[in-house]
Design an enzyme around this catalytic site. Structure first.
Site, PDB file in Angstrom:
ATOM      1  N   SER A 132       0.890  -1.308  -0.088  1.00  0.00           N
ATOM      2  CA  SER A 132       0.190  -0.171   0.030  1.00  0.00           C
ATOM      3  C   SER A 132       1.035   1.416   0.038  1.00  0.00           C
ATOM      4  O   SER A 132       0.280   2.234  -0.426  1.00  0.00           O
ATOM      5  CB  SER A 132      -1.171  -0.016   1.224  1.00  0.00           C
ATOM      6  OG  SER A 132      -0.146  -0.077   2.424  1.00  0.00           O
ATOM      7  N   HIS A 159      -5.288  -3.586  -2.721  1.00  0.00           N
ATOM      8  CA  HIS A 159      -4.732  -2.682  -3.760  1.00  0.00           C
ATOM      9  C   HIS A 159      -4.789  -3.195  -4.999  1.00  0.00           C
ATOM     10  O   HIS A 159      -4.247  -2.491  -6.018  1.00  0.00           O
ATOM     11  CB  HIS A 159      -3.651  -2.058  -3.272  1.00  0.00           C
ATOM     12  CG  HIS A 159      -3.900  -1.241  -2.134  1.00  0.00           C
ATOM     13  ND1 HIS A 159      -4.237   0.227  -2.049  1.00  0.00           N
ATOM     14  CD2 HIS A 159      -3.771  -1.513  -0.611  1.00  0.00           C
ATOM     15  CE1 HIS A 159      -4.630   0.710  -0.888  1.00  0.00           C
ATOM     16  NE2 HIS A 159      -3.923  -0.199   0.025  1.00  0.00           N
ATOM     17  N   LYS A 175     -11.534   0.441  -1.997  1.00  0.00           N
ATOM     18  CA  LYS A 175     -10.537   0.889  -3.014  1.00  0.00           C
ATOM     19  C   LYS A 175     -11.001   1.207  -4.435  1.00  0.00           C
ATOM     20  O   LYS A 175     -11.846   2.209  -4.554  1.00  0.00           O
ATOM     21  CB  LYS A 175      -9.249   0.292  -2.854  1.00  0.00           C
ATOM     22  CG  LYS A 175      -8.813  -0.078  -1.669  1.00  0.00           C
ATOM     23  CD  LYS A 175      -8.355   0.980  -0.638  1.00  0.00           C
ATOM     24  CE  LYS A 175      -7.375   0.860   0.727  1.00  0.00           C
ATOM     25  NZ  LYS A 175      -8.182   0.203   1.668  1.00  0.00           N
TER      26      LYS A 175
END
Length: 355
Positions: free
Chosen positions: A155, A183, A214
C-alpha cells in the site's frame, strides 16, 4: 473536505486536484453505483440495524458475497464491515498460540495487528525476499500451523509480492497462504480480478482477502476461499459475529462496481494508460500499480512539500512515521482512471518546480 466531485475536492471553499485517493477507477462517484446505492437506501434504509447473525443479514449481503466469490474465482466469500476487520477476523480465527504467522516486513498494519491478537508467534521476513522467507519456514517446524500472509500490492510502495515464488515455498513447507488483495482488486490483472489473475496462478492461494473501499468505491472487506473455510469464518470470526452488518446501500454499491468492471474494461485500460503517462513524463520505470511513492526521506521536508503542492491546488498527502519507517517519508501519489492528461501534466510540472 467539504465536497467531492470526481478527482476534485473542495476544502475551505477552494478547489483542489486530488492525487492521493484510493478511488482508482473513479467508481465511488459513478452514476450507476450511486443509482444502485440510492435504490437500496430507499428499500432498506441506511443502517443494517444489527449484526449479520441476528437480523442484519439482507439479500444484498448474500448477493454481494456470491458476486465476490465469482469475481475471485472461489467457492464462497464472506463480507466484513471493513478490510481491517476482515484481516483480524480471518487470521485470529485460523491460528493461535500453537501456530506461527509469517509476514512480509512491509505488510499492512491490520495484518500485523491480527497476527499479534491471534497469540500465534509472529515472524517477519525481509520485504519480498524469498531466501529470508525460506529461512523463517525452515526454523518453524515446531509449530502446528504456518500461515504466510502478504500484501499482494503493497500500500505504500506499490510493488507486487512475488506470489509465484511464495506458492511453491508454502507447499514445500506445508504452510497456508493468504494474500491481502486490497490494492489489487479491480486494478491488477487483465480484467481487474487481482494478483492471482495477473500472475496466472488461479486458485493457488488458500485465502484471498480484499476490500470494497479502494477500486470498488464502496466500503467493507471480504475473505474468499473454499466453502469450508467461509463456513468456518462465519461461525468463528469475532469481527464478523460481534459487529453491525455493512449498510445494505454499501453492498449495492460494491455489487454495481463489480458489474461495471466485468461489463467494460474501459476504466481499467484508462487507469493503465494514465499510470504509463505519468512514468513517461517523469522518466521512471513503469509500474502496474497506481500507487507511486515519491521518496523524500525527512518527515518535515515531506510535509513541507505537501503544503507547497496544496498551495498550488494539488492535494497530495505526505506519509511519515509510524506509517513508514524513519527516514522513508514520502508523498504517496495515486493516479486514477478519471485523471485527465492535462491534470497529470500539471502535477508533473508542479513537482518539477520543487523536486
Amino acid at each position: 473536505i467539504e465536497k467531492i466531485n470526481g478527482n476534485h475536492v473542495t476544502i475551505g471553499e477552494e478547489d483542489y486536484l486530488n492525487f492521493c485517493s484510493n478511488n482508482y477507477l473513479g467508481l465511488a462517484g459513478h452514476p450507476q453505483v450511486i443509482e444502485k446505492a440510492a435504490e437500496a437506501l430507499k428499500t432498506f434504509g441506511f443502517g443494517a440495524g444489527a449484526s449479520r447473525l441476528i437480523c442484519g443479514n439482507t439479500i444484498l449481503h448474500e448477493e454481494l458475497e456470491r458476486k465476490i466469490a465469482q469475481f475471485k474465482n472461489r467457492q464462497a466469500a464472506i463480507v466484513f464491515p471493513t478490510g481491517y476487520m476482515a484481516n483480524l477476523g480471518a487470521i485470529t480465527s485460523l491460528v493461535d498460540e500453537n501456530d506461527t504467522v509469517i509476514i512480509d516486513r512491509l505488510n499492512h498494519a491490520s495484518i500485523i495487528d491480527a497476527g499479534r491478537l491471534s497469540k500465534a508467534k509472529l515472524q517477519v521476513y525481509k520485504h519480498c525476499d524469498m531466501q529470508s522467507l525460506k529461512s523463517v519456514l525452515q526454523r518453524s517446524e515446531k509449530f502446528r500451523r504456518r500461515l504466510i500472509v502478504t500484501d499482494s500490492v503493497f500500500s505504500m510502495d506499490g510493488d507486487l509480492a512475488p506470489l509465484p515464488e511464495i506458492v511453491p515455498l508454502a507447499k514445500e513447507f506445508d504452510a497456508m497462504t493468504m494474500i491481502d488483495d486490497a490494492h489489487a482488486t479491480g486494478v491488477i490483472g487483465k480484467s481487474g480480478r487481482g494478483s492471482e489473475e495477473h500472475f496466472n496462478i488461479p486458485g493457488k492461494i488458500d485465502i484471498v482477502m480484499g476490500t470494497l473501499s479502494k477500486a470498488l468505491g464502496s466500503l467493507g472487506g471480504f475473505v474468499a476461499g473454499d466453502q469450508r473455510l467461509i463456513d468456518y469464518l462465519r461461525n468463528k470470526a469475532r469481527s464478523f459475529i460481534y459487529t453491525t452488518a455493512l449498510p445494505p446501500a454499501a453492498c449495492a454499491a460494491a455489487m454495481s462496481a463489480i458489474e461495471i468492471i466485468e461489463a467494460d474494461l474501459g476504466l481499467l485500460h484508462q487507469l493503465k494508460h494514465n499510470i504509463s503517462l505519468y512514468h513517461s513524463l517523469v522518466h521512471t520505470p513503469g509500474s502496474l500499480s497506481p500507487i507511486i511513492p515519491i521518496m523524500i526521506g525527512d518527515a518535515k521536508k515531506t510535509m513541507d512539500l505537501s503544503q507547497k503542492l496544496f498551495a498550488k491546488g494539488i492535494f497530495l498527502s505526505g506519509i511519515r512515521p509510524p506509517t513508514v519507517p524513519e527516514g522513508e517519508s514520502r508523498l504517496r501519489l495515486t493516479v486514477s482512471a478519471i485523471h485527465s492528461k492535462e491534470e497529470i501534466e500539471f502535477l508533473v510540472s508542479v513537482l518539477r518546480s520543487y523536486c
